[in-house]
Design a protein around this motif. Structure first.
Motif, PDB file in Angstrom:
ATOM      1  N   ALA A 128       0.823  -1.207   0.000  1.00  0.00           N
ATOM      2  CA  ALA A 128       0.000   0.000   0.000  1.00  0.00           C
ATOM      3  C   ALA A 128       0.860   1.261   0.000  1.00  0.00           C
ATOM      4  O   ALA A 128       0.632   2.196  -0.774  1.00  0.00           O
ATOM      5  CB  ALA A 128      -0.946   0.002   1.203  1.00  0.00           C
ATOM      6  N   SER A 129       1.864   1.286   0.867  1.00  0.00           N
ATOM      7  CA  SER A 129       2.693   2.481   1.003  1.00  0.00           C
ATOM      8  C   SER A 129       3.476   2.768  -0.278  1.00  0.00           C
ATOM      9  O   SER A 129       3.539   3.912  -0.747  1.00  0.00           O
ATOM     10  CB  SER A 129       3.652   2.292   2.173  1.00  0.00           C
ATOM     11  OG  SER A 129       4.430   3.447   2.385  1.00  0.00           O
ATOM     12  N   ALA A 164       2.795   1.703  -3.318  1.00  0.00           N
ATOM     13  CA  ALA A 164       1.858   2.051  -4.389  1.00  0.00           C
ATOM     14  C   ALA A 164       1.374   3.497  -4.250  1.00  0.00           C
ATOM     15  O   ALA A 164       1.234   4.209  -5.250  1.00  0.00           O
ATOM     16  CB  ALA A 164       0.674   1.091  -4.375  1.00  0.00           C
ATOM     17  N   GLU A 165       1.131   3.944  -3.027  1.00  0.00           N
ATOM     18  CA  GLU A 165       0.749   5.343  -2.807  1.00  0.00           C
ATOM     19  C   GLU A 165       1.829   6.287  -3.313  1.00  0.00           C
ATOM     20  O   GLU A 165       1.540   7.303  -3.967  1.00  0.00           O
ATOM     21  CB  GLU A 165       0.524   5.603  -1.316  1.00  0.00           C
ATOM     22  CG  GLU A 165      -0.794   5.105  -0.779  1.00  0.00           C
ATOM     23  CD  GLU A 165      -0.966   5.491   0.691  1.00  0.00           C
ATOM     24  OE1 GLU A 165      -0.115   6.241   1.226  1.00  0.00           O
ATOM     25  OE2 GLU A 165      -1.947   5.041   1.301  1.00  0.00           O
ATOM     26  N   LEU A 179       1.985   6.459  -7.145  1.00  0.00           N
ATOM     27  CA  LEU A 179       0.940   7.331  -7.676  1.00  0.00           C
ATOM     28  C   LEU A 179       1.255   8.801  -7.405  1.00  0.00           C
ATOM     29  O   LEU A 179       1.056   9.666  -8.262  1.00  0.00           O
ATOM     30  CB  LEU A 179      -0.405   6.965  -7.043  1.00  0.00           C
ATOM     31  CG  LEU A 179      -1.612   7.761  -7.545  1.00  0.00           C
ATOM     32  CD1 LEU A 179      -1.820   7.551  -9.038  1.00  0.00           C
ATOM     33  CD2 LEU A 179      -2.863   7.363  -6.762  1.00  0.00           C
ATOM     34  N   THR A 180       1.796   9.080  -6.215  1.00  0.00           N
ATOM     35  CA  THR A 180       2.186  10.449  -5.875  1.00  0.00           C
ATOM     36  C   THR A 180       3.232  10.981  -6.848  1.00  0.00           C
ATOM     37  O   THR A 180       3.133  12.122  -7.332  1.00  0.00           O
ATOM     38  CB  THR A 180       2.748  10.505  -4.440  1.00  0.00           C
ATOM     39  OG1 THR A 180       1.740  10.084  -3.526  1.00  0.00           O
ATOM     40  CG2 THR A 180       3.204  11.903  -4.076  1.00  0.00           C
ATOM     41  N   ALA A 182      -0.923  -3.550  -6.500  1.00  0.00           N
ATOM     42  CA  ALA A 182      -1.417  -2.459  -5.645  1.00  0.00           C
ATOM     43  C   ALA A 182      -1.339  -1.115  -6.366  1.00  0.00           C
ATOM     44  O   ALA A 182      -2.196  -0.237  -6.171  1.00  0.00           O
ATOM     45  CB  ALA A 182      -0.617  -2.412  -4.349  1.00  0.00           C
ATOM     46  N   ILE A 183      -0.313  -0.941  -7.198  1.00  0.00           N
ATOM     47  CA  ILE A 183      -0.231   0.281  -7.999  1.00  0.00           C
ATOM     48  C   ILE A 183      -1.416   0.365  -8.955  1.00  0.00           C
ATOM     49  O   ILE A 183      -2.054   1.416  -9.095  1.00  0.00           O
ATOM     50  CB  ILE A 183       1.106   0.333  -8.762  1.00  0.00           C
ATOM     51  CG1 ILE A 183       2.264   0.534  -7.782  1.00  0.00           C
ATOM     52  CG2 ILE A 183       1.102   1.458  -9.805  1.00  0.00           C
ATOM     53  CD1 ILE A 183       3.634   0.384  -8.408  1.00  0.00           C
ATOM     54  N   GLU A 184      -1.734  -0.754  -9.609  1.00  0.00           N
ATOM     55  CA  GLU A 184      -2.890  -0.727 -10.518  1.00  0.00           C
ATOM     56  C   GLU A 184      -4.179  -0.426  -9.772  1.00  0.00           C
ATOM     57  O   GLU A 184      -5.054   0.286 -10.283  1.00  0.00           O
ATOM     58  CB  GLU A 184      -3.015  -2.051 -11.267  1.00  0.00           C
ATOM     59  CG  GLU A 184      -4.157  -2.001 -12.263  1.00  0.00           C
ATOM     60  CD  GLU A 184      -4.231  -3.193 -13.208  1.00  0.00           C
ATOM     61  OE1 GLU A 184      -5.046  -3.132 -14.151  1.00  0.00           O
ATOM     62  OE2 GLU A 184      -3.480  -4.167 -13.010  1.00  0.00           O
ATOM     63  N   ASP A 185      -4.315  -0.957  -8.545  1.00  0.00           N
ATOM     64  CA  ASP A 185      -5.498  -0.643  -7.740  1.00  0.00           C
ATOM     65  C   ASP A 185      -5.695   0.865  -7.625  1.00  0.00           C
ATOM     66  O   ASP A 185      -6.820   1.377  -7.704  1.00  0.00           O
ATOM     67  CB  ASP A 185      -5.356  -1.212  -6.322  1.00  0.00           C
ATOM     68  CG  ASP A 185      -5.468  -2.724  -6.281  1.00  0.00           C
ATOM     69  OD1 ASP A 185      -5.978  -3.321  -7.246  1.00  0.00           O
ATOM     70  OD2 ASP A 185      -5.034  -3.313  -5.269  1.00  0.00           O
ATOM     71  N   ARG A 186      -4.589   1.572  -7.437  1.00  0.00           N
ATOM     72  CA  ARG A 186      -4.676   3.017  -7.213  1.00  0.00           C
ATOM     73  C   ARG A 186      -4.765   3.811  -8.511  1.00  0.00           C
ATOM     74  O   ARG A 186      -5.236   4.953  -8.516  1.00  0.00           O
ATOM     75  CB  ARG A 186      -3.488   3.466  -6.354  1.00  0.00           C
ATOM     76  CG  ARG A 186      -3.686   3.034  -4.904  1.00  0.00           C
ATOM     77  CD  ARG A 186      -2.404   2.741  -4.174  1.00  0.00           C
ATOM     78  NE  ARG A 186      -2.693   2.282  -2.815  1.00  0.00           N
ATOM     79  CZ  ARG A 186      -3.048   1.030  -2.507  1.00  0.00           C
ATOM     80  NH1 ARG A 186      -3.154   0.115  -3.456  1.00  0.00           N
ATOM     81  NH2 ARG A 186      -3.297   0.692  -1.256  1.00  0.00           N
ATOM     82  N   LEU A 187      -4.333   3.218  -9.605  1.00  0.00           N
ATOM     83  CA  LEU A 187      -4.481   3.877 -10.905  1.00  0.00           C
ATOM     84  C   LEU A 187      -5.904   3.755 -11.449  1.00  0.00           C
ATOM     85  O   LEU A 187      -6.340   4.598 -12.245  1.00  0.00           O
ATOM     86  CB  LEU A 187      -3.517   3.256 -11.916  1.00  0.00           C
ATOM     87  CG  LEU A 187      -2.031   3.561 -11.757  1.00  0.00           C
ATOM     88  CD1 LEU A 187      -1.220   2.685 -12.713  1.00  0.00           C
ATOM     89  CD2 LEU A 187      -1.737   5.032 -12.029  1.00  0.00           C
TER      90      LEU A 187
END
Length: 318
Positions: free
Chosen positions: A104-105, A107-108, A111-112, A157-162
């Motif tokens: 999670a961290s 991936a956040e 995205l940042t 997790a990166i894709e989750d946030r994208l």
């Protein structure tokens, strides 16, 4: 407990044992986070949880003195920093990583870095320091094509946030091809065909002999003009000299949480290269780390105490 375990069952932890819920009562817990003095005789240690974000020299120092060791548990997803010490261990020692702790961290932060770079946030911060109103036209993540290289737990997790950002498409790459619920995962050898179409390329792969220098001159040369390279993997996945040539020409941009060398020394040209945003390897260093790391450690130790296989095993020494 298994029969071959020694009578003295020491576990070395980088956190005080009283701060971790759910630890089994089967062990004597020793708190060691890389200090000069060891907390006890390393020879009694059977389960070693390595200090977090310490140098390999610190992390590996007790290993030659741990003949009874059965498990080495890192608190990082990558294990490249401990591989050099495995030759000191007896056969049958399990090396386990912290898969799931940093997803999670990291991936956040990925995205940042993407959003900050596309929307020109570093320039705006510099403008604020100078009381300058830097109005302009900036890029959106919407309608962009994103390529994720390294589609393990962090990549997913990166894709989750994208997903909510209306990207035109998200393309996944891993060491070998496979199919997921979200769609196909391409193999690394397909990169030459995939890179030219990507507006954003995110590296989240582990550092292996296969990925060391992966983003070199040929890789970067296939990226489209104006594309953004984001590295939340390991610094040596990118060839720094080749990247510098591309960003200094203005053809590519980069957002880097990891660099080679690392830490990036004062005076290094990457610090002031145009279009480069640098964060100091903080992908996993967030408030999400400690509670997740402690839950992992407790879970692994409960399995070990019960004589069950510990999870996240990367390799077993021979």
């Amino acid at each position: 407990m298994t029969a071959e375990m020694p009578e003295t069952l020491d576990v070395w932890l980088p956190f005080p044992a009283e701060e971790i819920d759910g630890l089994p009562d089967s062990f004597r817990y020793r708190h060691w986070d890389g200090e000069e003095d060891f907390p006890a005789d390393p020879a009694a240690c059977v389960f070693y949880v390595t200090p977090y974000m310490k140098s390999p020299a610190v992390t590996l120092r007790p290993l030659p003195q741990m003949p009874r060791l059965r498990v080495v548990q890192t608190l990082t997803a990558g294990v490249d920093h401990v591989l050099g010490g495995l030759g000191d261990l007896a056969p049958g020692v399990r090396l386990c990583n912290a898969k799931g702790v940093h997803d999670a961290s990291t991936a956040e932060l990925a995205l940042t870095l993407v959003l900050a770079s596309l929307r020109g946030i570093p320039g705006m911060v510099r403008g604020q320091d100078r009381e300058e109103w830097r109005f302009g036209f900036y890029e959106a993540l919407a309608d962009k094509s994103v390529l994720i290289i390294g589609y393990g737990a962090v990549g997913a997790a990166i894709e989750d946030r994208l997903a909510p950002f209306e990207c035109e498409r998200i393309v996944r790459v891993a060491r070998t091809a496979r199919t997921t619920a979200r769609g196909p995962v391409h193999a690394l050898d397909e990169l030459p065909q995939l890179l030219p179409a990507a507006d954003v390329v995110i590296l989240s792969t582990p550092l292996t002999e296969e990925t060391r220098g992966l983003a070199g001159a040929e890789f970067l040369g296939r990226m489209k003009d104006g594309a953004l390279l984001v590295n939340v993997a390991r610094g040596p996945v990118v060839d720094t000299k080749s990247l510098l040539a591309e960003v200094e020409s203005g053809r590519l941009r980069a957002a880097l949480d990891v660099t080679d060398p690392e830490p990036l020394p004062s005076g290094h040209p990457l610090w002031h290269a145009p279009g480069v945003l640098i964060t100091p390897h903080v992908g996993g260093s967030s408030s999400a780390f400690e509670p997740r790391a402690k839950r992992l450690v407790a879970r692994q130790l409960r399995a070990f105490a019960a004589g069950e296989p510990v999870g996240n095993t990367v390799l077993i020494t021979e």
